[in-house]
Design a protein around this motif. Structure first.
Motif, PDB file in Angstrom:
ATOM      1  N   VAL B  46       0.916  -1.370   0.215  1.00 50.49           N
ATOM      2  CA  VAL B  46      -0.229  -0.350   0.106  1.00 50.49           C
ATOM      3  C   VAL B  46       0.744   1.177   0.078  1.00 50.49           C
ATOM      4  O   VAL B  46       1.065   2.664  -0.723  1.00 50.49           O
ATOM      5  N   VAL B 117      -8.587  -0.771   5.130  1.00 54.80           N
ATOM      6  CA  VAL B 117      -7.983  -1.290   3.797  1.00 54.80           C
ATOM      7  C   VAL B 117      -8.169  -3.350   2.369  1.00 54.80           C
ATOM      8  O   VAL B 117      -9.084  -2.998   1.649  1.00 54.80           O
ATOM      9  N   LEU B 274      -3.514  -2.503  -7.432  1.00 53.16           N
ATOM     10  CA  LEU B 274      -3.242  -2.698  -6.174  1.00 53.16           C
ATOM     11  C   LEU B 274      -4.012  -4.186  -5.659  1.00 53.16           C
ATOM     12  O   LEU B 274      -3.744  -4.830  -5.091  1.00 53.16           O
TER      13      LEU B 274
END
Lengths: 503, 314
Positions: B46, B117, B274
């Motif tokens: 991240v 996240v 991601l």
């Protein structure tokens, strides 16, 4: 099962990884050659510095150091009658007389060839045994692991050596250290004194560095020892390739000592020095001229050096498959694996086959490299290591130890802890308390306690769970054998003696 | 008076420009676990994307402060200067659950919540060789033999443990809870048949389909990783538990910085690279930003506090 072994080979042969093994072997020989410095110390100092490295590079260096140091210890043992590592004591029995007779060079060549052969045998056994063992480790639940730990602790008896009381005190100290931290089963904190840093218990690398690296480094500083290096000047070496044919007659000793070394290696608890003593004695018993032993018999050097290297990779078998290290070096190596996020046990073989099998290859290559690096190139130059200024060396080691321990968890607390253990280790050293029982007490004591309680909890408090599985029964039999066999053999010997007297 | 006003204006102008330059030095992300572990890898991945979001010169540096189940790291985030240059990874419910069972120098109010996240639901799982093929069969067996069905937990006071406690409450059964030292030890023991049930996180079961049978996912919907496995809710047991990993800052972060960071994370929610990179590691992206994240943390804290009140584990 062995397909992974072949698959792992290409990565090991990459330039960087081979280079790591080469550096490791050279560093290991130097460390081993310096009296007081051991493989355990070198690897535990090294581990924190391997953080950023590729795991195989780090493990390759460790394999190299381990093998190199086991041979390196023979250099001062032969030349000065000062064993460079504890495992080289038996090497000095015949090695030093040879050096006095001007055959020091030949003694070292016998040592390096024997070390390499022992190492190769050990690596092969690791390669053959570990994969099938890893398959059956799912059989090992808390009950079985408890018995393995008990077995290892009963084998500590072998390590106690001269002073049993001191050995037991050392072991008890290790068990005490294993208690520190949160008890994972009840959640209670034990001996943490409110320090968050102690909740997870004592990091084994911190303890090992304190006990194994700091005292010898202080020793280097406080003792200005002028080695009598006259023997190093006249080694009378011929090329190793010319010397090898004359050694082939030791093949029986090589074979016997390899078997002894490997076997002792697999047993948790015993280590290289015990392997060397055992095989020295066995070789002498088998010899046609036992009266020459101790006066410069090359076969004595061959026996002890073969088996102290044959112990190396074999010691990793229980460590890699079950996560139970049998020796201090294996414990540090496990610490090295853990730092790279590699959890030993069956999952290691499944999740990271390229690493675990690569590691095995590296052991094999390290052993083979010994002949080239230790024998062909540089027996003469390694002997010069003894001329290094000792205070400088001590200072460098202490600096490395501080940086290394700090970097494990990025905190000073560990450095203070290490200093505390260093102090304890220093006095243990002066008062002749043995160190290996501390390490085994810490590891095996912790395993035994935790797994006994887990097993009983699973069994709902019923003690019969401890003997419920076939694996557990086999392990119990092994424990009994270790405990009872010395008693029986002593009885038998006593009866024989009394019969003789009667006759 | 005039001087003072001028000074104030100057100061605020200065600080405004300071925020405009943010970040003008590396941002430290404190991870309370060792390098190489799940949370560490997440922080590094991240961090890489966050650098891109924050602009050309941004740099994110991961600092590992492992120990005490993450508590050392969480504590140092809570105590850091709220200047936007110290962030930390935050694991729910663990980070807040431990404030109940031991002394902690922080609580839920010590942080500014930036973004969650990933979310990793727990499961009810048995070995492949187990006789239990559904949650109902398992619960029936547990009812027949109270306190005898052994359940492997990764640790006390974590989401594995809470999953088992919530399941007990929902089904009206009593398990025999066995806390191991770490998730992989719990899993190995389950695979070897030494314990009967596990409550490990779904990501722990990925790759072990041949050895383990997941009976239920403890989430409000099925997971993309195991679309065939029903949720506990579908099977009539209203149990939700899982672990959340996100990013927090020390309390008192200037509003300008907080919204800057939150915006960056909002953008990350749509970042396919991601998402793919995290999926490959067995993590499901679940970005929850700002106030919503704070509420999530408070809910998790309440669940843990409630369990602690009624069934303290030490």
């Amino acid at each position: 099962m062995y397909g992974n072994l072949i698959d792992a080979l290409p990565a090991v042969l990459s330039l960087g990884n081979i280079f790591a093994v080469v550096i490791g072997v050279i560093a290991g020989i130097c460390v081993g050659a310096l009296p007081g410095l051991s493989a355990t110390m070198a690897i535990s100092v090294l581990i924190p510095f391997t953080f950023g490295m590729d795991p195989l590079v780090a493990l390759g260096m460790m394999a190299g150091i381990y093998n190199g140091a086991m041979y390196g210890g023979s250099i001062p043992a032969v030349l000065l009658r000062i064993p460079g590592t504890p495992a080289a004591v038996a090497t000095s029995f015949d090695g030093y007389p040879m050096a006095q007779q001007g055959r020091g060079g030949y003694a070292l060549q016998v040592a390096v060839v024997s070390s390499a052969l022992g190492g190769i045998a050990s690596a092969l056994v690791l390669m053959l045994l570990a994969p099938p063992l890893a398959k059956v480790t799912l059989l090992f639940g808390p009950t079985e692991i408890f018995w393995v730990a008990v077995f290892g602790m009963s084998a500590i008896v072998f390590l106690l050596g001269g002073d049993i009381i001191k050995g037991l005190i050392s072991a008890a100290f290790g068990v005490f250290v294993s208690l520190i931290g949160v008890d994972t089963i009840t959640g209670y904190e034990r001996y943490t004194f409110g320090h968050l840093e102690l909740l997870d218990g004592i990091n084994i690398v911190v303890l090992l560095v304190g006990l194994y690296a700091l005292p010898p480094a202080i020793g280097l500083l406080e003792e200005v020892r002028d080695f009598d290096t006259q023997n190093t000047g006249r080694l009378n070496t011929t090329s190793i390739w010319k010397a090898i044919p004359s050694m082939l007659k030791y093949w029986k000793t090589w074979l016997r000592s390899s078997v002894i070394g490997v076997f002792v290696g697999i047993l948790p608890g015993a280590g290289g020095s015990m392997a060397a003593f055992l095989s020295y004695n066995e070789a002498r018993r088998a010899s046609k001229n036992p009266e020459d032993w101790g006066k410069g018999e090359p076969e004595g050097v061959a026996a002890s050096e073969t088996s102290n290297n044959a112990d190396t990779a074999a010691a990793l078998i229980p460590a890699l498959t079950l996560g139970i290290p049998g020796t201090a070096v294996a414990a540090v190596m496990l610490g090295g694996l853990l730092i790279h996020g590699l959890q030993p046990g069956p999952m290691l073989f499944r999740d990271n086959p390229e690493i675990v099998f690569g590691f095995m290859w590296q052991f094999l290559f390290a052993a083979i490299l010994l002949i080239f690096l230790g024998g062909a190139l540089a027996t003469n130059s390694f002997a010069q290591v003894l001329r290094l200024p000792r205070p400088l060396l001590g200072a460098i080691i202490i600096a490395l130890v501080f940086i290394g321990v700090y970097s494990i968890n990025n905190r000073m607390f560990d450095v203070y802890l290490m200093l505390g253990f260093g102090l304890i280790g220093y006095f243990m050293d002066k008062l002749k308390f043995p160190l290996p029982p501390v390490v085994l007490g810490l590891i095996l004591g912790g395993f035994a306690e935790q797994n006994l309680r887990l097993a009983l909890r699973i069994g709902g408090g019923d003690w019969s769970i401890l003997a419920s599985s076939p694996t557990a029964k086999v392990l119990i039999a092994m424990v009994l054998l270790v405990i009872v066999s010395p008693i029986i053999s002593r009885r038998l010997r006593a009866r024989k003696a009394s019969k003789k007297v009667a006759a | 008076m005039f001087k003072k006003t001028l000074a104030t204006i100057l100061l605020s102008a200065l600080s405004a420009t300071a925020f405009a330059d943010y970040p003008d030095k590396p941002i430290a992300v404190i991870v309370g676990y060792s390098a190489g572990g799940g949370t560490d890898v997440l922080a590094r991945v991240v961090g890489k994307y966050l650098e891109k979001e924050l602009g050309d010169d941004a740099s994110v540096v991961v600092k590992n402060q492992p120990g005490a189940g993450g508590q050392i790291g969480f504590t140092s985030v809570a105590k850091a200067k709220p200047d936007g240059y110290t962030l930390g990874t935050f694991n729910l419910p663990a980070a807040l659950a431990l404030t109940f069972d031991r002394h902690a120098a922080y609580d839920a109010d010590s942080f500014d919540y930036i973004a969650n996240v990933v979310h990793d639901p727990n499961t009810i799982v048995v070995s492949r060789n187990s006789p239990y093929r559904s949650l109902d069969e398992l619960i029936e067996a547990a009812k027949a033999k109270p306190r005898s069905l052994s359940v492997a937990l990764a640790s006390l006071g974590g989401n594995d443990h809470f999953s088992a406690l919530l399941m007990e409450a929902a089904a009206g059964v009593d398990f025999n809870l066995i806390p191991f030292e770490g998730a992989s030890m719990a899993r190995t023991t389950l695979m070897g048949g030494h314990v009967e049930v596990g409550t490990m996180a779904l990501s722990q079961t990925v790759g072990f389909e041949d050895d383990l049978r997941v009976l239920a996912v403890l989430d409000d919907q099925r997971s993309a990783y195991a679309p065939d496995v029903p949720t506990a809710k579908e099977q009539g047991y209203d149990v939700e538990m899982g672990s959340y990993r996100g990013f927090v800052a020390p309390k008192g972060l200037p509003d300008a910085l907080e919204s800057r960071l939150e915006a960056a994370f909002r953008h990350l929610a749509d970042n396919q690279d991601l998402r793919q990179e995290l999926t490959a590691q067995g993590n499901s992206l679940d970005i929850v930003v700002g106030e919503d994240y704070r509420e999530l943390a408070e809910r998790q804290s309440d669940i843990a506090g409630d369990l602690w009140k009624h069934q303290p584990w030490k």
